[in-house]
Structures are given as C-alpha cells and as structure tokens.
Design a protein around this motif. Sequence first.
Motif, PDB file in Angstrom:
ATOM      1  N   PRO A 151       0.804  -1.235   0.000  1.00 12.80           N
ATOM      2  CA  PRO A 151       0.000   0.000   0.000  1.00 12.80           C
ATOM      3  C   PRO A 151       0.832   1.279   0.000  1.00 12.80           C
ATOM      4  CG  PRO A 151      -0.900  -1.607   1.539  1.00 12.80           C
ATOM      5  CD  PRO A 151       0.403  -2.168   1.060  1.00 12.80           C
ATOM      6  N   ALA A 152       1.970   1.255   0.701  1.00 11.33           N
ATOM      7  CA  ALA A 152       2.807   2.463   0.777  1.00 11.33           C
ATOM      8  C   ALA A 152       3.384   2.846  -0.576  1.00 11.33           C
ATOM      9  CB  ALA A 152       3.942   2.251   1.783  1.00 11.33           C
ATOM     10  N   LEU A 153       3.422   1.908  -1.516  1.00 13.64           N
ATOM     11  CA  LEU A 153       3.965   2.191  -2.850  1.00 13.64           C
ATOM     12  C   LEU A 153       2.874   2.251  -3.902  1.00 13.64           C
ATOM     13  CD1 LEU A 153       7.233   0.028  -2.980  1.00 13.64           C
ATOM     14  CD2 LEU A 153       6.924   2.378  -2.211  1.00 13.64           C
ATOM     15  N   HIS A 154       1.668   2.492  -3.483  1.00 15.54           N
ATOM     16  CA  HIS A 154       0.553   2.577  -4.435  1.00 15.54           C
ATOM     17  C   HIS A 154       0.808   3.700  -5.441  1.00 15.54           C
ATOM     18  CE1 HIS A 154      -3.478   2.363  -6.083  1.00 15.54           C
ATOM     19  NE2 HIS A 154      -3.625   3.664  -5.865  1.00 15.54           N
ATOM     20  N   GLY A 155       0.794   3.357  -6.712  1.00 22.39           N
ATOM     21  CA  GLY A 155       1.009   4.332  -7.780  1.00 22.39           C
ATOM     22  C   GLY A 155       2.461   4.631  -8.076  1.00 22.39           C
ATOM     23  N   HIS A 156       3.387   4.085  -7.265  1.00 23.48           N
ATOM     24  CA  HIS A 156       4.802   4.403  -7.443  1.00 23.48           C
ATOM     25  C   HIS A 156       5.408   3.721  -8.665  1.00 23.48           C
ATOM     26  CE1 HIS A 156       4.605   6.429  -3.685  1.00 23.48           C
ATOM     27  NE2 HIS A 156       5.914   6.535  -3.534  1.00 23.48           N
ATOM     28  N   GLY A 157       4.729   2.734  -9.228  1.00 26.81           N
ATOM     29  CA  GLY A 157       5.242   2.055 -10.409  1.00 26.81           C
ATOM     30  C   GLY A 157       4.853   2.724 -11.713  1.00 26.81           C
ATOM     31  N   LYS A 158       4.016   3.766 -11.651  1.00 31.56           N
ATOM     32  CA  LYS A 158       3.588   4.461 -12.854  1.00 31.56           C
ATOM     33  C   LYS A 158       4.703   5.381 -13.345  1.00 31.56           C
ATOM     34  CE  LYS A 158      -1.326   4.419 -11.596  1.00 31.56           C
ATOM     35  NZ  LYS A 158      -2.510   5.270 -11.306  1.00 31.56           N
ATOM     36  N   PRO A 159       4.979   5.386 -14.642  1.00 31.10           N
ATOM     37  CA  PRO A 159       6.111   6.172 -15.143  1.00 31.10           C
ATOM     38  C   PRO A 159       5.911   7.685 -15.064  1.00 31.10           C
ATOM     39  CG  PRO A 159       4.904   5.180 -16.958  1.00 31.10           C
ATOM     40  CD  PRO A 159       4.337   4.587 -15.699  1.00 31.10           C
ATOM     41  N   LEU A 160       4.681   8.151 -15.249  1.00 29.82           N
ATOM     42  CA  LEU A 160       4.407   9.588 -15.255  1.00 29.82           C
ATOM     43  C   LEU A 160       3.226   9.866 -14.334  1.00 29.82           C
ATOM     44  CD1 LEU A 160       4.724  10.206 -19.105  1.00 29.82           C
ATOM     45  CD2 LEU A 160       6.435  10.716 -17.353  1.00 29.82           C
ATOM     46  N   VAL A 161       3.484  10.568 -13.235  1.00 27.71           N
ATOM     47  CA  VAL A 161       2.441  10.868 -12.253  1.00 27.71           C
ATOM     48  C   VAL A 161       2.632  12.279 -11.728  1.00 27.71           C
ATOM     49  CG1 VAL A 161       2.113   8.481 -11.520  1.00 27.71           C
ATOM     50  CG2 VAL A 161       3.833   9.877 -10.385  1.00 27.71           C
ATOM     51  N   GLY A 162       1.589  12.788 -11.059  1.00 28.62           N
ATOM     52  CA  GLY A 162       1.665  14.092 -10.440  1.00 28.62           C
ATOM     53  C   GLY A 162       2.037  15.176 -11.437  1.00 28.62           C
ATOM     54  N   PRO A 163       2.944  16.076 -11.051  1.00 27.41           N
ATOM     55  CA  PRO A 163       3.348  17.145 -11.972  1.00 27.41           C
ATOM     56  C   PRO A 163       4.321  16.671 -13.044  1.00 27.41           C
ATOM     57  CG  PRO A 163       4.559  17.337  -9.914  1.00 27.41           C
ATOM     58  CD  PRO A 163       3.561  16.215  -9.725  1.00 27.41           C
ATOM     59  N   TYR A 164       4.720  15.416 -12.969  1.00 30.48           N
ATOM     60  CA  TYR A 164       5.722  14.883 -13.893  1.00 30.48           C
ATOM     61  C   TYR A 164       5.022  14.085 -14.989  1.00 30.48           C
ATOM     62  CZ  TYR A 164       8.427  16.288  -9.891  1.00 30.48           C
ATOM     63  OH  TYR A 164       8.954  17.018  -8.858  1.00 30.48           O
ATOM     64  N   GLY A 165       4.502  14.836 -15.971  1.00 34.02           N
ATOM     65  CA  GLY A 165       3.698  14.227 -17.027  1.00 34.02           C
ATOM     66  C   GLY A 165       4.409  14.186 -18.368  1.00 34.02           C
ATOM     67  N   THR A 166       3.641  13.921 -19.424  1.00 35.47           N
ATOM     68  CA  THR A 166       4.200  13.740 -20.762  1.00 35.47           C
ATOM     69  C   THR A 166       4.855  15.005 -21.280  1.00 35.47           C
ATOM     70  OG1 THR A 166       2.479  12.106 -21.247  1.00 35.47           O
ATOM     71  CG2 THR A 166       3.658  13.041 -23.121  1.00 35.47           C
ATOM     72  N   VAL A 167       4.227  16.156 -21.053  1.00 34.03           N
ATOM     73  CA  VAL A 167       4.795  17.418 -21.531  1.00 34.03           C
ATOM     74  C   VAL A 167       6.158  17.663 -20.889  1.00 34.03           C
ATOM     75  CG1 VAL A 167       4.491  19.919 -21.606  1.00 34.03           C
ATOM     76  CG2 VAL A 167       2.530  18.421 -22.007  1.00 34.03           C
ATOM     77  N   LEU A 168       6.252  17.401 -19.584  1.00 31.51           N
ATOM     78  CA  LEU A 168       7.528  17.590 -18.895  1.00 31.51           C
ATOM     79  C   LEU A 168       8.580  16.622 -19.435  1.00 31.51           C
ATOM     80  CD1 LEU A 168       8.985  19.098 -16.540  1.00 31.51           C
ATOM     81  CD2 LEU A 168       8.406  17.130 -15.119  1.00 31.51           C
ATOM     82  N   LEU A 169       8.187  15.373 -19.690  1.00 30.59           N
ATOM     83  CA  LEU A 169       9.133  14.388 -20.217  1.00 30.59           C
ATOM     84  C   LEU A 169       9.678  14.826 -21.573  1.00 30.59           C
ATOM     85  CD1 LEU A 169      10.533  11.628 -20.180  1.00 30.59           C
ATOM     86  CD2 LEU A 169       8.444  10.642 -21.131  1.00 30.59           C
ATOM     87  N   LEU A 170       8.806  15.267 -22.467  1.00 29.62           N
ATOM     88  CA  LEU A 170       9.249  15.708 -23.786  1.00 29.62           C
ATOM     89  C   LEU A 170      10.127  16.953 -23.685  1.00 29.62           C
ATOM     90  CD1 LEU A 170       5.951  15.186 -25.835  1.00 29.62           C
ATOM     91  CD2 LEU A 170       7.998  13.742 -25.824  1.00 29.62           C
ATOM     92  N   ALA A 171       9.725  17.872 -22.798  1.00 27.90           N
ATOM     93  CA  ALA A 171      10.540  19.074 -22.606  1.00 27.90           C
ATOM     94  C   ALA A 171      11.919  18.717 -22.075  1.00 27.90           C
ATOM     95  CB  ALA A 171       9.835  20.036 -21.649  1.00 27.90           C
ATOM     96  N   PHE A 172      11.957  17.802 -21.114  1.00 32.05           N
ATOM     97  CA  PHE A 172      13.235  17.400 -20.538  1.00 32.05           C
ATOM     98  C   PHE A 172      14.113  16.678 -21.553  1.00 32.05           C
ATOM     99  CE2 PHE A 172      13.948  17.507 -15.750  1.00 32.05           C
ATOM    100  CZ  PHE A 172      13.358  18.754 -15.643  1.00 32.05           C
ATOM    101  N   LEU A 173      13.507  15.942 -22.466  1.00 34.42           N
ATOM    102  CA  LEU A 173      14.301  15.271 -23.491  1.00 34.42           C
ATOM    103  C   LEU A 173      15.042  16.301 -24.338  1.00 34.42           C
ATOM    104  CD1 LEU A 173      15.245  12.822 -25.047  1.00 34.42           C
ATOM    105  CD2 LEU A 173      13.118  12.912 -26.373  1.00 34.42           C
ATOM    106  N   PHE A 174      14.355  17.352 -24.758  1.00 35.79           N
ATOM    107  CA  PHE A 174      15.008  18.405 -25.534  1.00 35.79           C
ATOM    108  C   PHE A 174      16.027  19.154 -24.680  1.00 35.79           C
ATOM    109  CE2 PHE A 174      11.454  17.815 -28.445  1.00 35.79           C
ATOM    110  CZ  PHE A 174      12.068  17.995 -29.679  1.00 35.79           C
ATOM    111  N   ILE A 175      15.649  19.451 -23.443  1.00 31.41           N
ATOM    112  CA  ILE A 175      16.549  20.193 -22.560  1.00 31.41           C
ATOM    113  C   ILE A 175      17.827  19.411 -22.314  1.00 31.41           C
ATOM    114  CG2 ILE A 175      16.849  21.010 -20.182  1.00 31.41           C
ATOM    115  CD1 ILE A 175      13.840  21.792 -20.283  1.00 31.41           C
TER     116      ILE A 175
END
Length: 524
Positions: A218-242
Amino acid sequence: MNSLDWAVLIGYFGVMVAIGVWSHKRVDNVSDFFTAGGRMPWWLSGISHHMSGYSAVMFTGYAGIAYTYGVTSFITWSFPIALGIAIGSKLFAPRVNRLRSRLHVASPLEYLKNRYNLPTQQALAWSGMLLKIVDVGAKWAAIATLLSVFTGVSLNQGILITGAITAVYCTIGGLWADALTELGQFVIQLLAGASMFVAVAVKLSDRHIGLLDAWDEPALHGHGKPLVGPYGTVLLLAFLFIKLFEYNGGMLNQAQRYMATGNAQEAERSARLSAILWLVWPVVLFFPMWMSPLLVHASKPDGSDSYALMTEQLLPHGLLGLVVVGFFSHTMAMCSSDANAIAAVFTRDVAPALSARARAWGERSGLIAARVTTVVFLGLSMAVATRVNSPAFKDIITVVIKWVAGLMGPIAIPMMLGLLRPFRRSGPTAALTSWAAGLLAFWLVNYPISWHVDGGVPLQYQVSIPLAVSLVLYILIGWLKPEDTPERLAVIERVNTDGDGAAAATVPVPAASGDEAIGAPVAD
C-alpha cells in the motif's frame, strides 16, 4: 557517524587533494588546464562526462520525488539524459571536439565570436556564467543538507567544507584533476550504491517482501507508474530536448569532456559510454529511494531527507561513511567541472573582450588567471548556496529543475545548433533574439503569469515554454533574415568535417584566444 565513518570521509578528502597535486604536473598551459591538451582517453572522458552530471541533488531533491511518486524520478530525469546523450554522440560530440582540434579554442563558447559576433558571444557567456553560479549554489546546499543530517554541522559549515576541498584540487590540477578524481569517485559510487542496494534488499527480505512484490505494498501505491503528479508527458518531452542540449555541451562542463579527447571519433565513443552508464546505473541508485516509503518516514514534507534517514538506519559504520563519501563525490565532481568550465569562459571569452591586457596574456599569466577565476567562481556559488532556501530561490529542487532547466534552453540553443549545417542561415540576429525572448518567456511564465493563475503555471510549462520560444525564433528568424556569410560558413564547415576540402577555408581565429592572428588559417 562514528570515528570509522569520519576516517573514511577524511581519507577521501585527502585522496582528492593528492590527485590534484599529482595532476599539477600535467598542466603547463591554458589548454592543459581547460581541455587536458586533447590527450584524455575516451573511456576516462566518458566516465568523467557521466560523473559530472550528478550531484547530491539526486540524494535530496530527486530522492524526495522517488519517495513521493516512485519510478517517475528515473523516467523524467535519467532516461531523458541517457537518450539525449545517445543522440548527441552522433549529432554534437564530434563537432564539439573539433572546436578544439580544428579551431584550437579552449572554451566551448570561444567559437561564437566568429560563428555569430562579439555581442552574441558575450550575451551567452555572461548569462551562462550567472546561471551556473545559481546551479552550483544549489549543489552546495544539497550536499550541506546531507552533511547536516549525518554530522549535525550547520548548512554554512557544510558548504564551506565541501567548497574548500573542491577548490584545492580543481584549482591546482585543472581538467586532469577533475577527470581523475571523477574516476575515483565513480569507483566509490559503485561500492556505495551497491552497498545501499543490498542493504535495502536484505531489509525487505527480513520483512518477507520480495523485490517485485514490494510494488504491491500500500505504501507504494502508484509508485510504479512512469508519469504521475506534476511529472507528465509534456515535462518528459521538454526534458528530453533540454537534456539533449544540456548534457551535450549546453551547460559547458560536458562540452569540455568531448573537447578533451584526441579526435572526433573518440569523443563519439566517450558519449556512447556515458549514455550507457546513464541508462543502467541510476536504476541501481534509485531502487533504494523507490523502496524508502516502506522503510522510513521522512520528516520533511518533500521527502528530501528520506535517503539520508534510510542510510543511517540500514548501514553499519564504515559503510555509512562510504555512502556519505558517495554523496560528496557526486557533488564535488559536478561542481569542480562547472568551475573549470566557467573559468574557461571568463578567461577565454569575457576577460579579453573587456581588457586589452587580458588579450595579451601569455601561458603563465593565462594559467594564473584561470586558477584565480576558478576560486572566485567557487566562492560566489558558495555564497549563493547560503541563500538557496530563501524566498527568492525557494528549495533545492526548485532551483535545479525550474531555474536551470527553464533558463538553459535559451542559452544553449544558439551555441549547440550553431554547430550544425541545417541552421547555417541563423546568424547573430536569430541567436540574440531567440536568447532574449527565451529569457523573457521564462520570467513571464514563472512570475507575472504564474501569479495570476490559480495554483500557478504547471511545472512542465515553466520549463518547456522558454525552450520552445527560443527554438522557434532561432529557426524562423534564420529563414526570414539569413546571415550565412562566407566566414560563418567556413566555421561551420570546419566543425563538421575532419578532412581538408571545403573545410580548409581560411577561418578567423577567435579573438579571445590570443593565440594566432585574426584571419590566419588554422592549422590541423
């Protein structure tokens, strides 16, 4: 920490200083100090490139992200770095190496005077130096935060201790000392990271939790998801370019690793090694952080103290000291490499533009100026570190993610894309406009606009919009107002080829170098 842990820590500091003293013998001139004279083996350059991208922020800020959100800490940080460097191994690494081997410059920004003009070079140099002072200040604050957890020393005392030790070895030995200490730090990191991984696995086993079964807790619920919270797809793509720009030279210190190898092919191999290390090794380092909610309760709201607390609880004395040394090794590797890079920019790009006396520096006076600049930069960054948790800078991870990621793009785009033939039409107008507009976009998005948005502008837009504005303007203005003069085209050709042919055109040597007459052919 007990006496055994302190002995490990003090012994580490002693070895770092000794490496600096030994490296002093290999530094005879400015080229040796800033680019190791182009004699660094590709494998050492690759390890140094990898290590110079870490800092204690991983064990504080990113440990907090791992504690709160899980594997997204890897997906949105290490993975974009690995992919960006892999792409850059073909796209940027060989060309950055040719800045030294073909144009004979010692600073990554030296070529900009002839690729664009002097105002463009100075704008990028000054903004890059100021950003690096803030960036390194956050790194000092991160390691001092960890040191305070283990030893009880104050934040300012921790900053002073780590900064002073780093200043000694990197000022004496230049880039050689940086690379050799980073090799030792890499070995320490392997031992410390493996020890922590095993300790966490054993602790989970004692609680009858398997490594794979842990994700169902239970303490790790959702922790296996690659993109959660403020860390979403837009941030991932932006970070790739950055990260594509940042870790291939946009933040200067990694560019020096490419420049230090013997030729373009070795620079490419160096980048590939670094990319592989970034893809594999952070998984080992992050695993204990992902498991930390099962083992400790962080006292800080952002979870940034979780890794330190877990280390204290799980490791015996001696190994605890080794892991603390690992924290130091990360931060000192990055900060010393940044100090060397900024010293190169100031002594080779900024000082000659400000002073006729600086343009006349010989080998000895130039080397002295390089070492003095290194100390001054470290001092300024340490002063900034004392203010990281002030209202202006907020917390450590805010500085690193928002300020550095958001501001790096406008600075790096003219520098990195200026190396490539497809962007040959983009001249000083495109470079300066994209730089200025990107900085303005960062300020607008992060402050006036954010103040009027309920909850503030999301993080992914804070860091991506400045990059997008700079990139679009750099390309668009280049097509609308092409400035591809024969002299600028000659510079581009020389960094894109190893043979003679078109690249043998006469290229004006950067005035900042003071090594050769302006307009003289550059020898191969």
